[in-house]
Write a protein that holds these residues in place. Structure first.
Motif, PDB file in Angstrom:
ATOM      1  N   ARG A 192       0.849  -1.214   0.000  1.00 21.43           N
ATOM      2  CA  ARG A 192       0.000   0.000   0.000  1.00 21.43           C
ATOM      3  C   ARG A 192       0.880   1.258   0.000  1.00 21.43           C
ATOM      4  NH1 ARG A 192      -2.801  -3.149   3.497  1.00 21.43           N
ATOM      5  NH2 ARG A 192      -2.142  -2.004   5.364  1.00 21.43           N
ATOM      6  N   CYS A 193       1.947   1.215   0.767  1.00 23.00           N
ATOM      7  CA  CYS A 193       2.873   2.368   0.777  1.00 23.00           C
ATOM      8  C   CYS A 193       3.434   2.612  -0.622  1.00 23.00           C
ATOM      9  CB  CYS A 193       4.042   2.125   1.740  1.00 23.00           C
ATOM     10  SG  CYS A 193       3.575   2.167   3.473  1.00 23.00           S
ATOM     11  N   GLU A 194       3.844   1.529  -1.273  1.00 22.86           N
ATOM     12  CA  GLU A 194       4.446   1.662  -2.612  1.00 22.86           C
ATOM     13  C   GLU A 194       3.465   2.237  -3.621  1.00 22.86           C
ATOM     14  OE1 GLU A 194       5.826  -2.454  -3.105  1.00 22.86           O
ATOM     15  OE2 GLU A 194       7.799  -1.601  -3.568  1.00 22.86           O
ATOM     16  N   THR A 195       2.219   1.792  -3.549  1.00 18.56           N
ATOM     17  CA  THR A 195       1.216   2.292  -4.489  1.00 18.56           C
ATOM     18  C   THR A 195       1.103   3.805  -4.368  1.00 18.56           C
ATOM     19  OG1 THR A 195       0.041   0.230  -4.220  1.00 18.56           O
ATOM     20  CG2 THR A 195      -1.196   2.033  -5.204  1.00 18.56           C
ATOM     21  N   GLU A 196       1.088   4.286  -3.131  1.00 19.31           N
ATOM     22  CA  GLU A 196       0.969   5.729  -2.942  1.00 19.31           C
ATOM     23  C   GLU A 196       2.186   6.487  -3.451  1.00 19.31           C
ATOM     24  OE1 GLU A 196      -0.713   7.274   0.706  1.00 19.31           O
ATOM     25  OE2 GLU A 196      -1.371   5.236   1.214  1.00 19.31           O
ATOM     26  N   LEU A 197       3.315   5.788  -3.536  1.00 17.54           N
ATOM     27  CA  LEU A 197       4.549   6.462  -3.944  1.00 17.54           C
ATOM     28  C   LEU A 197       4.794   6.412  -5.455  1.00 17.54           C
ATOM     29  CD1 LEU A 197       6.903   5.102  -1.131  1.00 17.54           C
ATOM     30  CD2 LEU A 197       6.192   7.481  -1.390  1.00 17.54           C
ATOM     31  N   SER A 198       3.887   5.757  -6.201  1.00 14.33           N
ATOM     32  CA  SER A 198       4.227   5.451  -7.603  1.00 14.33           C
ATOM     33  C   SER A 198       4.493   6.704  -8.445  1.00 14.33           C
ATOM     34  CB  SER A 198       3.172   4.551  -8.231  1.00 14.33           C
ATOM     35  OG  SER A 198       1.926   5.178  -8.147  1.00 14.33           O
ATOM     36  N   LEU A 199       3.718   7.758  -8.247  1.00 16.27           N
ATOM     37  CA  LEU A 199       3.949   8.975  -9.040  1.00 16.27           C
ATOM     38  C   LEU A 199       5.298   9.607  -8.705  1.00 16.27           C
ATOM     39  CD1 LEU A 199       0.530  10.840  -9.257  1.00 16.27           C
ATOM     40  CD2 LEU A 199       1.859   9.765 -11.104  1.00 16.27           C
ATOM     41  N   LEU A 200       5.603   9.618  -7.405  1.00 16.37           N
ATOM     42  CA  LEU A 200       6.884  10.161  -6.964  1.00 16.37           C
ATOM     43  C   LEU A 200       8.042   9.380  -7.593  1.00 16.37           C
ATOM     44  CD1 LEU A 200       8.475  12.057  -5.030  1.00 16.37           C
ATOM     45  CD2 LEU A 200       8.363  10.233  -3.339  1.00 16.37           C
ATOM     46  N   GLU A 225       8.071   7.871 -10.397  1.00 11.86           N
ATOM     47  CA  GLU A 225       8.211   8.261 -11.809  1.00 11.86           C
ATOM     48  C   GLU A 225       8.997   9.563 -11.930  1.00 11.86           C
ATOM     49  OE1 GLU A 225       4.577   8.408 -14.108  1.00 11.86           O
ATOM     50  OE2 GLU A 225       3.992   6.450 -13.301  1.00 11.86           O
ATOM     51  N   GLU A 226       8.728  10.484 -11.001  1.00 18.24           N
ATOM     52  CA  GLU A 226       9.451  11.760 -11.006  1.00 18.24           C
ATOM     53  C   GLU A 226      10.952  11.531 -10.796  1.00 18.24           C
ATOM     54  OE1 GLU A 226       6.656  14.391  -8.621  1.00 18.24           O
ATOM     55  OE2 GLU A 226       8.648  15.228  -8.158  1.00 18.24           O
ATOM     56  N   ILE A 227      11.261  10.636  -9.862  1.00 17.00           N
ATOM     57  CA  ILE A 227      12.667  10.319  -9.566  1.00 17.00           C
ATOM     58  C   ILE A 227      13.340   9.725 -10.810  1.00 17.00           C
ATOM     59  CG2 ILE A 227      14.179   8.816  -8.180  1.00 17.00           C
ATOM     60  CD1 ILE A 227      12.187   9.220  -5.839  1.00 17.00           C
ATOM     61  N   ASP A 228      12.607   8.872 -11.538  1.00 20.26           N
ATOM     62  CA  ASP A 228      13.152   8.294 -12.777  1.00 20.26           C
ATOM     63  C   ASP A 228      13.459   9.389 -13.793  1.00 20.26           C
ATOM     64  OD1 ASP A 228      12.925   5.750 -11.766  1.00 20.26           O
ATOM     65  OD2 ASP A 228      10.966   5.360 -12.688  1.00 20.26           O
ATOM     66  N   GLY A 229      12.609  10.387 -13.862  1.00 20.21           N
ATOM     67  CA  GLY A 229      12.810  11.486 -14.808  1.00 20.21           C
ATOM     68  C   GLY A 229      14.083  12.250 -14.497  1.00 20.21           C
ATOM     69  N   ALA A 289      18.510   5.237  -4.146  1.00 23.42           N
ATOM     70  CA  ALA A 289      18.588   5.669  -2.742  1.00 23.42           C
ATOM     71  C   ALA A 289      17.414   6.580  -2.394  1.00 23.42           C
ATOM     72  CB  ALA A 289      19.915   6.379  -2.485  1.00 23.42           C
ATOM     73  N   LEU A 290      17.029   7.445  -3.343  1.00 22.34           N
ATOM     74  CA  LEU A 290      15.907   8.359  -3.075  1.00 22.34           C
ATOM     75  C   LEU A 290      14.596   7.583  -2.941  1.00 22.34           C
ATOM     76  CD1 LEU A 290      16.815  11.306  -5.466  1.00 22.34           C
ATOM     77  CD2 LEU A 290      16.814  11.336  -2.955  1.00 22.34           C
ATOM     78  N   LYS A 291      14.457   6.515  -3.725  1.00 19.86           N
ATOM     79  CA  LYS A 291      13.248   5.689  -3.603  1.00 19.86           C
ATOM     80  C   LYS A 291      13.232   4.972  -2.253  1.00 19.86           C
ATOM     81  CE  LYS A 291      12.551   5.053  -8.546  1.00 19.86           C
ATOM     82  NZ  LYS A 291      12.473   4.128  -9.687  1.00 19.86           N
ATOM     83  N   CYS A 292      14.382   4.489  -1.829  1.00 18.59           N
ATOM     84  CA  CYS A 292      14.465   3.848  -0.505  1.00 18.59           C
ATOM     85  C   CYS A 292      14.079   4.846   0.585  1.00 18.59           C
ATOM     86  CB  CYS A 292      15.877   3.328  -0.233  1.00 18.59           C
ATOM     87  SG  CYS A 292      16.363   1.935  -1.265  1.00 18.59           S
ATOM     88  N   ALA A 293      14.616   6.066   0.491  1.00 20.02           N
ATOM     89  CA  ALA A 293      14.335   7.089   1.510  1.00 20.02           C
ATOM     90  C   ALA A 293      12.839   7.409   1.533  1.00 20.02           C
ATOM     91  CB  ALA A 293      15.154   8.345   1.238  1.00 20.02           C
ATOM     92  N   ALA A 294      12.249   7.526   0.350  1.00 19.44           N
ATOM     93  CA  ALA A 294      10.820   7.846   0.276  1.00 19.44           C
ATOM     94  C   ALA A 294       9.990   6.709   0.879  1.00 19.44           C
ATOM     95  CB  ALA A 294      10.407   8.103  -1.167  1.00 19.44           C
TER      96      ALA A 294
END
Ligand SMILES: *Cc1c(COP(=O)(O)O)cnc(C)c1O
Length: 423
Positions: A12-20, A22-26, A289-294
């Motif tokens: 559930r946490c990951e689902t909420e983070l999905s847009l973020l 994508e931003e990190i990938d950009g 690392a940013l995804k882990c932190a988020a």
């Protein structure tokens, strides 16, 4: 197999983070382009990996690596050296290189990172060989209660004719404050330059590299950091860097080696491949690392802990702080991170007195490169309110694996309840 309750909660946490995410990938893609441009411009080839010995005159691997750093960061010159032993050493080279007896150094983002206090050593506990020992004085402008730079106090402090170096720190370090964006750092550097063009703006860039787009060039005159943090990409085995104005880098090079030779000498027998491969990997490694932190931020915020930054805050360093409010949780957190590490998973970390730090510190770091904090790691000074600082993660799945282990330990030790994971 992770416990179903924990797996459901994390998903559930990951689902909420999905847009973020994508931003990190950009951002990774933009940063990667900048790195590729530098490699192409310098025509990097296998010959650049070759090690050297002795004085290291005409060491093409070393020289091209330094030009790559200068290009990536948009500055005139860089020093990138395996012989710089740590981030603290890189910063010491910077400050001792720039300051002279009678000068004043002013920290404009509050007191700096713990390990710098021995370098500065104001009055009472004068450390041998510190700036104070050389007759260099120190002052600081505290941050405002909201964590922003206090421009009014800074304006007054800038009148001191002895002022030679204004120091800034991007990352939160072991402080409960926000990290500074490139935009904020540049606004401050520009403010200082406009009032005192003679003052050198020097930045501690540790943990900040490649978090903001590297295409936004820092206007600080010089900055420094560690190669076992972001710019080593988790691959460089040791080292530190300084980047900035050519005359300033030359001054620091004379401090690192000796006047007369500066950056012209310095060999490295094992060769430079890992440094090239490291800087090439950074955009990806920092994104992971940013995804882990988020994820950590989201997980602990959802459990009701205070986190900094919040999951969706703009990040300008890779550190995630979580207030755990008890030594038991803090120790359990670090032990779980250690047990989720590829190296020394069987070791149990304990609080200890570390050189350079004032409080006892507990550290979890089962890393391939000793002490590397772009690899998943957590550390905490043992003091109220028991804030743990986690950072790194070369792969996102590693961060998730560690989060699972922490939640399992917290449940097992009664430090959270099953109810908290159900929501
Ligand atoms: C890590 C760090 C340092 C010191 O680097 P070491 O490599 O640990 O010596 C200095 N400043 C900040 C903000 C850091 O995060």
């Amino acid at each position: 197999m992770p416990n179903d309750l924990i797996a459901g909660f994390l998903s559930r946490c990951e689902t909420e983070l999905s847009l973020l995410f994508e931003e990190i990938d950009g951002r990774e893609e933009a940063n990667f382009r900048k790195v590729m441009e530098a490699f192409e411009a310098e025509q990097i080839a296998v010959r650049h990996f070759t090690g050297t010995n002795g004085y290291g005159y005409d060491d093409i691997g070393r020289d091209a690596l330094e030009r790559i750093y200068a290009r990536i960061f948009g500055k005139e010159k860089a020093l990138v050296r395996p012989s710089i032993a740590s981030g603290t050493h890189a910063l010491a080279v910077m400050f001792f290189g720039l300051l002279r007896p009678g000068d004043l150094m002013l920290s404009v983002t509050g007191d700096p990172y713990d390990t710098l206090s021995s370098i500065i050593a104001p009055s009472a506990d004068r450390e041998e060989g510190s700036l104070a020992d050389y007759g260099i004085s120190y002052g600081s402008v505290s941050l405002l209660p909201d964590g922003k730079i206090d421009y009014e106090t800074l304006r007054t402090a800038l009148r001191d004719p002895k002022l030679r170096v204004a120091a800034m720190q991007r990352s939160r370090g072991y402080a409960w404050r926000a990290s500074f964006s490139t935009e904020e750092l540049n606004a401050c550097a520009d403010f200082i330059h406009s009032l005192r063009p003679d003052v050198i703006v020097a930045l501690d860039n540790c943990y900040g590299e490649f978090v903001d787009p590297v295409t936004d060039v820092l206007t600080a005159d010089i900055f420094a950091g560690s190669l076992i943090k972001n710019p080593g990409g988790g691959i460089a085995p040791t080292g530190g860097y300084l980047v900035g104005r050519e005359d300033l880098i030359d001054r620091c090079a004379k401090r690192l080696t000796a006047p007369g030779v500066g950056s012209e000498i310095g060999s490295y027998t094992p060769g430079y491949r890992l440094f090239y491969q490291g800087i090439w990997m950074v955009p990806h490694a920092v994104a992971q690392a940013l995804k882990c932190a988020a994820l950590f931020s989201k997980v602990f915020a959802s459990l009701g802990f205070e986190v900094n930054p919040d999951p969706f805050d703009d990040r300008h360093d890779i550190i995630q702080a979580v207030q755990l409010h008890s030594e038991a949780r803090l120790v359990s957190f670090c032990k779980a991170v250690q047990s989720a590490s590829p190296i020394d998973s069987f070791v149990s970390p304990e609080p200890w007195n570390m050189p350079g730090y004032t409080d006892k510190v507990i550290m979890a770091a089962g890393t391939f490169v000793g002490g590397s904090s772009l690899e998943l790691s957590a550390d905490a000074p043992i003091r109220e309110p028991y804030t743990v600082y986690m950072q790194g993660g070369l792969t996102y799945v590693h961060g998730k694996y560690a989060a699972e282990k922490i939640l399992a330990s917290f449940l097992e030790e009664g430090l959270i309840t099953e109810e908290q994971l159900k929501e």
